[in-house]
Design a protein around this motif. Structure first.
Motif, PDB file in Angstrom:
ATOM      1  N   ARG A  73       0.951  -1.161   0.111  1.00 19.30           N
ATOM      2  CA  ARG A  73      -0.060   0.360   0.210  1.00 19.30           C
ATOM      3  C   ARG A  73       0.718   1.313   0.103  1.00 19.30           C
ATOM      4  O   ARG A  73       1.608   1.311   0.583  1.00 19.30           O
ATOM      5  CB  ARG A  73      -1.090  -0.045   1.067  1.00 19.30           C
ATOM      6  CG  ARG A  73      -1.698   1.002   0.955  1.00 19.30           C
ATOM      7  CD  ARG A  73      -2.744   0.702   2.552  1.00 19.30           C
ATOM      8  NE  ARG A  73      -3.706   2.029   2.469  1.00 19.30           N
ATOM      9  CZ  ARG A  73      -4.448   2.472   3.928  1.00 19.30           C
ATOM     10  NH1 ARG A  73      -5.011   1.662   4.112  1.00 19.30           N
ATOM     11  NH2 ARG A  73      -5.682   3.414   3.254  1.00 19.30           N
ATOM     12  N   PHE A  74       0.585   2.490  -0.912  1.00 21.84           N
ATOM     13  CA  PHE A  74       1.668   2.995  -1.018  1.00 21.84           C
ATOM     14  C   PHE A  74       0.750   4.520   0.363  1.00 21.84           C
ATOM     15  O   PHE A  74      -0.485   4.352   0.771  1.00 21.84           O
ATOM     16  CB  PHE A  74       0.834   4.692  -2.397  1.00 21.84           C
ATOM     17  CG  PHE A  74       1.629   5.311  -2.439  1.00 21.84           C
ATOM     18  CD1 PHE A  74       3.322   5.561  -2.838  1.00 21.84           C
ATOM     19  CD2 PHE A  74       0.882   7.299  -2.026  1.00 21.84           C
ATOM     20  CE1 PHE A  74       3.422   6.749  -2.617  1.00 21.84           C
ATOM     21  CE2 PHE A  74       2.026   7.831  -2.315  1.00 21.84           C
ATOM     22  CZ  PHE A  74       3.069   7.806  -2.735  1.00 21.84           C
ATOM     23  N   VAL A  75       2.025   4.445   1.078  1.00 22.59           N
ATOM     24  CA  VAL A  75       2.082   5.404   2.256  1.00 22.59           C
ATOM     25  C   VAL A  75       2.680   6.563   2.186  1.00 22.59           C
ATOM     26  O   VAL A  75       2.687   7.384   2.790  1.00 22.59           O
ATOM     27  CB  VAL A  75       2.429   4.734   3.309  1.00 22.59           C
ATOM     28  CG1 VAL A  75       1.845   3.017   3.747  1.00 22.59           C
ATOM     29  CG2 VAL A  75       3.924   4.405   3.607  1.00 22.59           C
ATOM     30  N   GLY A  76       3.350   7.032   1.176  1.00 23.44           N
ATOM     31  CA  GLY A  76       3.511   8.766   0.886  1.00 23.44           C
ATOM     32  C   GLY A  76       5.196   8.608  -0.389  1.00 23.44           C
ATOM     33  O   GLY A  76       5.509   7.499  -0.564  1.00 23.44           O
ATOM     34  N   THR A  77       6.511   9.896   0.661  1.00 27.71           N
ATOM     35  CA  THR A  77       7.289   9.642  -0.373  1.00 27.71           C
ATOM     36  C   THR A  77       8.775   9.942   0.984  1.00 27.71           C
ATOM     37  O   THR A  77       8.384  10.333   1.919  1.00 27.71           O
ATOM     38  CB  THR A  77       7.233  11.251  -1.177  1.00 27.71           C
ATOM     39  OG1 THR A  77       6.833  11.934  -0.598  1.00 27.71           O
ATOM     40  CG2 THR A  77       5.978  10.635  -2.469  1.00 27.71           C
ATOM     41  N   PHE A  78       9.781   9.942   0.119  1.00 32.21           N
ATOM     42  CA  PHE A  78      10.832   9.679   0.612  1.00 32.21           C
ATOM     43  C   PHE A  78      11.830  10.495   0.136  1.00 32.21           C
ATOM     44  O   PHE A  78      11.997   9.866  -0.750  1.00 32.21           O
ATOM     45  CB  PHE A  78      11.664   8.533   1.417  1.00 32.21           C
ATOM     46  CG  PHE A  78      12.319   8.982   2.115  1.00 32.21           C
ATOM     47  CD1 PHE A  78      11.938   9.210   3.697  1.00 32.21           C
ATOM     48  CD2 PHE A  78      14.368   8.770   1.616  1.00 32.21           C
ATOM     49  CE1 PHE A  78      13.777   9.523   4.471  1.00 32.21           C
ATOM     50  CE2 PHE A  78      14.611   8.674   2.700  1.00 32.21           C
ATOM     51  CZ  PHE A  78      14.906   9.534   4.000  1.00 32.21           C
ATOM     52  N   SER A  79      12.493  11.255   0.110  1.00 28.99           N
ATOM     53  CA  SER A  79      13.476  11.961  -0.232  1.00 28.99           C
ATOM     54  C   SER A  79      14.971  12.225   0.266  1.00 28.99           C
ATOM     55  O   SER A  79      14.838  12.125   1.670  1.00 28.99           O
ATOM     56  CB  SER A  79      13.263  13.842  -0.320  1.00 28.99           C
ATOM     57  OG  SER A  79      13.355  14.568   0.215  1.00 28.99           O
ATOM     58  N   PHE A  80      15.927  12.654  -0.920  1.00 31.58           N
ATOM     59  CA  PHE A  80      17.139  13.175  -0.448  1.00 31.58           C
ATOM     60  C   PHE A  80      17.570  14.554  -1.225  1.00 31.58           C
ATOM     61  O   PHE A  80      17.516  13.913  -2.954  1.00 31.58           O
ATOM     62  CB  PHE A  80      18.829  12.355  -0.645  1.00 31.58           C
ATOM     63  CG  PHE A  80      18.081  11.195   0.713  1.00 31.58           C
ATOM     64  CD1 PHE A  80      18.887  11.054   1.940  1.00 31.58           C
ATOM     65  CD2 PHE A  80      18.307   9.942  -0.161  1.00 31.58           C
ATOM     66  CE1 PHE A  80      19.101  10.565   2.893  1.00 31.58           C
ATOM     67  CE2 PHE A  80      18.536   8.480   0.720  1.00 31.58           C
ATOM     68  CZ  PHE A  80      18.515   8.984   1.986  1.00 31.58           C
ATOM     69  N   LEU A  81      17.572  15.868  -1.367  1.00 26.05           N
ATOM     70  CA  LEU A  81      17.316  16.345  -1.874  1.00 26.05           C
ATOM     71  C   LEU A  81      18.727  17.178  -1.852  1.00 26.05           C
ATOM     72  O   LEU A  81      18.695  17.703  -0.519  1.00 26.05           O
ATOM     73  CB  LEU A  81      16.456  17.316  -2.102  1.00 26.05           C
ATOM     74  CG  LEU A  81      14.790  16.355  -2.370  1.00 26.05           C
ATOM     75  CD1 LEU A  81      13.696  16.915  -2.259  1.00 26.05           C
ATOM     76  CD2 LEU A  81      15.045  15.896  -3.769  1.00 26.05           C
ATOM     77  N   TYR A  82      19.174  18.473  -2.685  1.00 24.72           N
ATOM     78  CA  TYR A  82      19.781  19.197  -2.141  1.00 24.72           C
ATOM     79  C   TYR A  82      19.329  20.206  -2.071  1.00 24.72           C
ATOM     80  O   TYR A  82      18.071  20.681  -1.954  1.00 24.72           O
ATOM     81  CB  TYR A  82      20.787  20.077  -4.021  1.00 24.72           C
ATOM     82  CG  TYR A  82      21.657  18.632  -4.173  1.00 24.72           C
ATOM     83  CD1 TYR A  82      23.174  18.357  -3.503  1.00 24.72           C
ATOM     84  CD2 TYR A  82      21.874  18.629  -5.045  1.00 24.72           C
ATOM     85  CE1 TYR A  82      24.040  17.409  -4.078  1.00 24.72           C
ATOM     86  CE2 TYR A  82      22.058  17.724  -6.499  1.00 24.72           C
ATOM     87  CZ  TYR A  82      23.337  16.905  -5.585  1.00 24.72           C
ATOM     88  OH  TYR A  82      24.345  16.038  -6.133  1.00 24.72           O
ATOM     89  N   LEU A  83      20.220  20.988  -0.913  1.00 24.98           N
ATOM     90  CA  LEU A  83      19.832  22.557  -0.133  1.00 24.98           C
ATOM     91  C   LEU A  83      19.894  23.295  -1.318  1.00 24.98           C
ATOM     92  O   LEU A  83      20.414  23.040  -2.057  1.00 24.98           O
ATOM     93  CB  LEU A  83      20.394  22.492   1.715  1.00 24.98           C
ATOM     94  CG  LEU A  83      20.259  21.789   2.109  1.00 24.98           C
ATOM     95  CD1 LEU A  83      21.007  21.563   3.592  1.00 24.98           C
ATOM     96  CD2 LEU A  83      18.788  22.714   2.961  1.00 24.98           C
TER      97      LEU A  83
END
Length: 171
Positions: A73-83
């Motif tokens: 079941r899809f629950v959301g997102t997780f990210s690694f992004l540049y400041l």
């Protein structure tokens, strides 16, 4: 492609076939309340394509889909992004309403930190949150990050949290 797993969750790259679930997060005003303005369906579809293009350089950078391992079941997102400085990386997450209050955010952040330090040579990782988002602040503190000060982003003054490689304890 799977990025990492926890006991209960799988974190993987989005594909073009994920436009519906991507929109569930990015189009929901409540979920986006502390992150950014909710997107229309066409804006979300364009944002998905932009995000998928981040994967092309095979770096750790990008937004990733989070599914439960038990029932997918899809629950959301997780990210690694540049400041904004494009040198430092911050982690982030957004969970749909049905997935909140289950400990998923803390589980994601702890596992994400482990993945980050195992797969990069960077010495620090950061997180930013709206000062009013006390639930997110509590997640970051439980995961071992500490308050580092204020950070100016997109016209808003946000709280900056961080953890260094030598402070990280694998859970």
């Amino acid at each position: 492609m799977r990025l990492f797993e926890t006991v209960r969750l799988t974190v993987q790259r989005f594909t073009e076939a994920d436009s519906d679930v991507f929109y569930q997060v990015n189009g929901d005003e409540e979920t986006m309340r502390y992150i950014r303005r909710a997107k229309t369906r066409s804006e979300s579809d364009a944002f998905l394509t932009e995000n998928i293009n981040l994967y092309q350089n095979s770096s750790i950078v990008g937004r990733f889909a989070v599914f439960t391992r038990a029932d997918n079941r899809f629950v959301g997102t997780f990210s690694f992004l540049y400041l904004s400085d494009a040198e430092n990386i911050h982690l982030g997450y957004a969970l749909l309403k049905h997935a909140r209050g289950k400990g998923y955010a803390t589980e994601l952040v702890k596992a994400g930190l482990g993945h980050f330090f195992q797969h990069t040579d960077r010495n620090s990782v950061f997180a930013i949150t709206d000062p009013a988002n006390t639930a997110s602040r509590d997640v970051l503190l439980r995961a071992g990050l500490s308050f580092r000060g204020k950070w100016q982003g997109d016209g808003n003054m946000l709280d900056l949290y961080g953890i260094d490689r030598e402070q990280f304890v694998m859970y």
